[in-house]
Design a protein around this motif. Structure first.
Motif, PDB file in Angstrom:
ATOM      1  N   THR A  22      -1.823  10.561  -4.952  1.00 57.37           N
ATOM      2  CA  THR A  22      -1.056   9.641  -4.106  1.00 57.37           C
ATOM      3  C   THR A  22       0.436   9.934  -4.212  1.00 57.37           C
ATOM      4  OG1 THR A  22      -2.765   7.984  -4.459  1.00 57.37           O
ATOM      5  CG2 THR A  22      -0.692   7.214  -3.546  1.00 57.37           C
ATOM      6  N   VAL A  52       2.796   1.810   0.949  1.00 58.02           N
ATOM      7  CA  VAL A  52       1.459   1.995   1.524  1.00 58.02           C
ATOM      8  C   VAL A  52       0.536   2.695   0.524  1.00 58.02           C
ATOM      9  CG1 VAL A  52       0.169   3.119   3.383  1.00 58.02           C
ATOM     10  CG2 VAL A  52       2.323   1.972   3.888  1.00 58.02           C
ATOM     11  N   PHE A  99      -2.829   1.053  -1.185  1.00 63.09           N
ATOM     12  CA  PHE A  99      -4.154   1.679  -1.080  1.00 63.09           C
ATOM     13  C   PHE A  99      -4.836   1.733  -2.445  1.00 63.09           C
ATOM     14  CE2 PHE A  99      -7.051   5.304  -0.982  1.00 63.09           C
ATOM     15  CZ  PHE A  99      -7.764   5.060   0.176  1.00 63.09           C
ATOM     16  N   THR A 104      -8.257   1.424   3.389  1.00 59.38           N
ATOM     17  CA  THR A 104      -7.163   1.705   4.315  1.00 59.38           C
ATOM     18  C   THR A 104      -6.847   0.476   5.153  1.00 59.38           C
ATOM     19  OG1 THR A 104      -7.863   4.014   4.420  1.00 59.38           O
ATOM     20  CG2 THR A 104      -6.389   3.242   6.149  1.00 59.38           C
ATOM     21  N   THR A 105      -7.878  -0.173   5.659  1.00 62.13           N
ATOM     22  CA  THR A 105      -7.673  -1.374   6.473  1.00 62.13           C
ATOM     23  C   THR A 105      -7.012  -2.479   5.666  1.00 62.13           C
ATOM     24  OG1 THR A 105      -9.635  -0.801   7.768  1.00 62.13           O
ATOM     25  CG2 THR A 105      -8.834  -3.059   7.943  1.00 62.13           C
ATOM     26  N   ALA A 112      -5.181  -2.154   2.948  1.00 59.31           N
ATOM     27  CA  ALA A 112      -3.813  -1.765   2.585  1.00 59.31           C
ATOM     28  C   ALA A 112      -2.861  -1.985   3.745  1.00 59.31           C
ATOM     29  CB  ALA A 112      -3.777  -0.305   2.135  1.00 59.31           C
ATOM     30  N   LEU A 113      -3.274  -1.572   4.941  1.00 57.45           N
ATOM     31  CA  LEU A 113      -2.395  -1.759   6.103  1.00 57.45           C
ATOM     32  C   LEU A 113      -2.263  -3.222   6.476  1.00 57.45           C
ATOM     33  CD1 LEU A 113      -3.312   1.275   8.359  1.00 57.45           C
ATOM     34  CD2 LEU A 113      -1.177   0.850   7.136  1.00 57.45           C
ATOM     35  N   GLY A 159       1.334  -3.427   5.612  1.00 55.00           N
ATOM     36  CA  GLY A 159       1.832  -2.873   6.878  1.00 55.00           C
ATOM     37  C   GLY A 159       2.902  -3.704   7.562  1.00 55.00           C
ATOM     38  N   PRO A 192      -1.893   6.695   5.633  1.00 53.29           N
ATOM     39  CA  PRO A 192      -3.200   6.023   5.542  1.00 53.29           C
ATOM     40  C   PRO A 192      -4.370   6.909   5.975  1.00 53.29           C
ATOM     41  CG  PRO A 192      -1.603   4.546   6.510  1.00 53.29           C
ATOM     42  CD  PRO A 192      -0.942   5.891   6.410  1.00 53.29           C
ATOM     43  N   SER A 210      -7.317   7.912   3.455  1.00 52.81           N
ATOM     44  CA  SER A 210      -8.716   7.584   3.733  1.00 52.81           C
ATOM     45  C   SER A 210      -9.595   8.827   3.715  1.00 52.81           C
ATOM     46  CB  SER A 210      -8.845   6.854   5.073  1.00 52.81           C
ATOM     47  OG  SER A 210      -8.562   7.731   6.146  1.00 52.81           O
TER      48      SER A 210
END
Length: 195
Positions: A17, A65, A69, A80-81, A83-84, A88, A140, A144
């Motif tokens: 990361t 971000v 994650f 991903t969803t 985290a955003l 986001g 992202p 993912s």
């Protein structure tokens, strides 16, 4: 750039990361340098200072971000969803407020402020646009696909939460069976006070 990588590596504590966040910063600086070329801006002291500011802004977008994650659990799409959804809007607001900070400068009659606006607008708008793109779209997607494992604390807190949730239901049933009438409770309290 080396300091950016070292600091993100120490703070994020996940090599993959940290590398991806670093790549987002590099891509943003390369994009902004290309944009400066097409706007006929030269590399001088002021533009270099603004580029350094841009590095700080772009690492902010991507690192939040990336960290978000790592604290999520589930499969790669769910993480991903989440985290955003979680970070986001804050990242977007940070980029938009940076853009709003310079929008009033052209109303000035001062040559310095107008020149500063042209430089900041060209460089910082590029940093904000490219930084937000790399932080909210590119990173992202790559996270993912590569799916670095979440922090151990995220996994432990999820399992603890599930155990607590299941235990709470069980405990509630047990305690509801052990309720004493109020007179008995008062006698117990008085006997404890006397002792």
């Amino acid at each position: 750039m080396l300091v950016v990588f070292l600091v993100t590596f120490l703070i994020i504590a996940n090599p993959l990361t940290s590398l991806l966040v670093f790549l987002c910063v590099v891509f943003t600086v390369v994009n902004v340098a290309g944009l400066m070329y097409y706007w006929n801006l030269t590399i001088d002291v002021v533009s270099t200072i603004v580029l350094v500011i841009g590095v700080g802004l772009s690492v902010d977008y991507a690192s939040h971000v990336g960290h978000s994650f790592l604290v999520q659990t589930g499969n790669s799409t769910e993480r991903t969803t989440k985290a955003l959804r979680y970070i986001g809007p804050a990242v977007w607001n940070g980029g938009f407020s940076t853009f709003l900070a310079i929008v009033l400068l052209p109303s000035s009659e001062s040559y310095i402020f107008i020149t500063f606006f042209k430089l900041l607008f060209s460089v910082l708008s590029g940093v904000v646009i490219f930084g937000l793109f790399h932080g909210l779209a590119f990173l992202p997607i790559i996270l993912s696909i590569l799916c670095p494992s979440p922090y151990k604390s995220a996994m432990e807190s999820t399992s603890t939460w599930q155990e607590t949730k299941a235990g709470t239901r069980h405990t509630a049933k047990v305690t509801s069976l052990q309720v004493k009438p109020s007179e008995t409770m008062n006698e117990d309290i008085n006997s404890n006070n006397n002792e």
